[in-house]
Design a protein around this motif. Structure first.
Motif, short mmCIF file in Angstrom:
data_model
loop_
_atom_site.label_atom_id
_atom_site.label_comp_id
_atom_site.label_asym_id
_atom_site.label_seq_id
_atom_site.Cartn_x
_atom_site.Cartn_y
_atom_site.Cartn_z
N THR A 193 -1.32 -33.17 13.37
CA THR A 193 -2.44 -32.26 13.58
C THR A 193 -3.72 -32.82 12.98
O THR A 193 -3.71 -33.81 12.24
N GLU A 207 1.20 -23.30 21.74
CA GLU A 207 0.61 -24.24 22.68
C GLU A 207 -0.27 -23.48 23.66
O GLU A 207 0.17 -22.52 24.29
N VAL A 212 -2.16 -27.80 24.57
CA VAL A 212 -2.66 -28.28 23.27
C VAL A 212 -2.13 -27.37 22.17
O VAL A 212 -2.18 -26.15 22.29
N GLN A 213 -1.62 -27.98 21.08
CA GLN A 213 -1.20 -27.16 19.95
C GLN A 213 -2.42 -26.48 19.31
O GLN A 213 -3.48 -27.09 19.16
N ALA A 214 -2.26 -25.22 18.95
CA ALA A 214 -3.39 -24.44 18.47
C ALA A 214 -2.95 -23.45 17.40
O ALA A 214 -1.77 -23.08 17.32
N TRP A 250 -8.04 -18.98 19.66
CA TRP A 250 -7.14 -20.11 19.48
C TRP A 250 -7.97 -21.38 19.29
O TRP A 250 -8.87 -21.67 20.09
N ALA A 255 -7.86 -25.64 18.52
CA ALA A 255 -7.00 -26.81 18.70
C ALA A 255 -6.58 -27.41 17.37
O ALA A 255 -7.39 -27.55 16.45
N THR A 271 -4.90 -30.45 17.44
CA THR A 271 -4.89 -31.90 17.66
C THR A 271 -6.24 -32.31 18.24
O THR A 271 -6.88 -31.54 18.98
N TYR A 323 -11.50 -27.85 18.84
CA TYR A 323 -12.25 -27.05 19.80
C TYR A 323 -11.67 -25.64 19.94
O TYR A 323 -10.44 -25.47 19.87
N LEU A 350 -10.15 -22.95 22.15
CA LEU A 350 -9.40 -23.11 23.39
C LEU A 350 -9.30 -21.82 24.20
O LEU A 350 -9.26 -21.88 25.43
#
Length: 245
Positions: A38, A174, A178-180, A195, A197, A199, A203, A205
């Protein structure tokens, strides 16, 4: 004026206090331990995560927002692109769709079909006059109201990422691949989840409504992608300032 009032009423539903529920892009279950490394924002405080998200958004200087929010039986569908040079896209309110365009700080345009103009203004003549033409509104027109802020990248990011209540960390999941991490706004009426990000750049999301404060979600997409902002040809434009002279 009636048209802009209708738009602003709908746009008030889109923001950090606005809306957790299902989206066209579902949030997946929490990540497995095999998730990529992360960016570390999950270890920060909620205020620090929010500030990191704001900084990343402003540095990107462009974004697309897309989603649907339902409140009090009214459905707002939004698909807008923003950059430092302006903004372009569409907003629909219960089937009435308006195309919006901001080319500079003083050039604002709206475009809609005859049925939409009549629906929003209550006047059949407005459809006859304005249908499928770009209506240019002077930047200093007082009737623009909050629409000028909504169509400005900096203002929109600031308002969209401004929670209505206290925030706390939620689960990780996800979002759009994108993992969040979720930041949960605890406001009793307008709460929701932002949410962020985990990774790459942190940002924003997605914003989702909390249960009981409407339903729907708005996704933030294409951060940093080029946006084509072009003024329409003059023969496609009706200038309101000229009509009012």
């Amino acid at each position: 004026t009636l048209l802009i009032s209708a738009l602003v009423t709908g746009l008030a539903l889109v923001g950090c206090g606005g809306d957790e529920g299902e989206s066209a892009n579902d949030v997946a279950a929490p990540a497995e331990s095999t998730a990529p490394e992360t960016n570390g924002v999950e270890d920060l405080s909620t205020d620090e995560i929010l500030e990191e998200a704001r900084d990343a958004a402003r540095a990107a200087d462009s974004v697309r927002i897309s989603g649907e929010v339902v409140d009090d039986g009214s459905t707002i569908v939004i698909d807008m692109q923003y950059s430092g040079d302006g903004s372009t896209g569409t907003i629909s309110n219960d089937g009435a769709t308006v195309e919006l365009l901001r080319v500079s700080t003083d050039e604002y345009y709206m475009k809609a079909d005859a049925e939409t103009w009549e629906q929003l203004t209550g006047e059949a003549a407005s459809g006859d006059i304005f249908a499928d033409r770009y209506v240019r509104i002077p930047g200093d027109d007082e009737s623009l109201g909050d629409l000028t802020s909504f169509l400005d990248f900096e203002s929109f990011v600031g308002e969209a990422l401004d929670p209505d209540g206290a925030i706390e960390k939620g689960e990780t999941a996800e979002v759009n691949g994108v993992q969040a991490i979720g930041l949960v706004d605890q406001d009793s009426q307008d709460g929701g989840t932002l949410w962020v990000a985990l990774t790459g750049e942190p940002y924003p999301l997605r914003i989702e409504s909390a249960e009981g404060s409407g339903e729907g979600a708005v996704d933030f997409l294409d951060w940093g992608e080029a946006v084509d902002i072009t003024a329409p040809a003059e023969d496609e434009v009706i200038d309101l300032s000229g009509l009012m002279d």
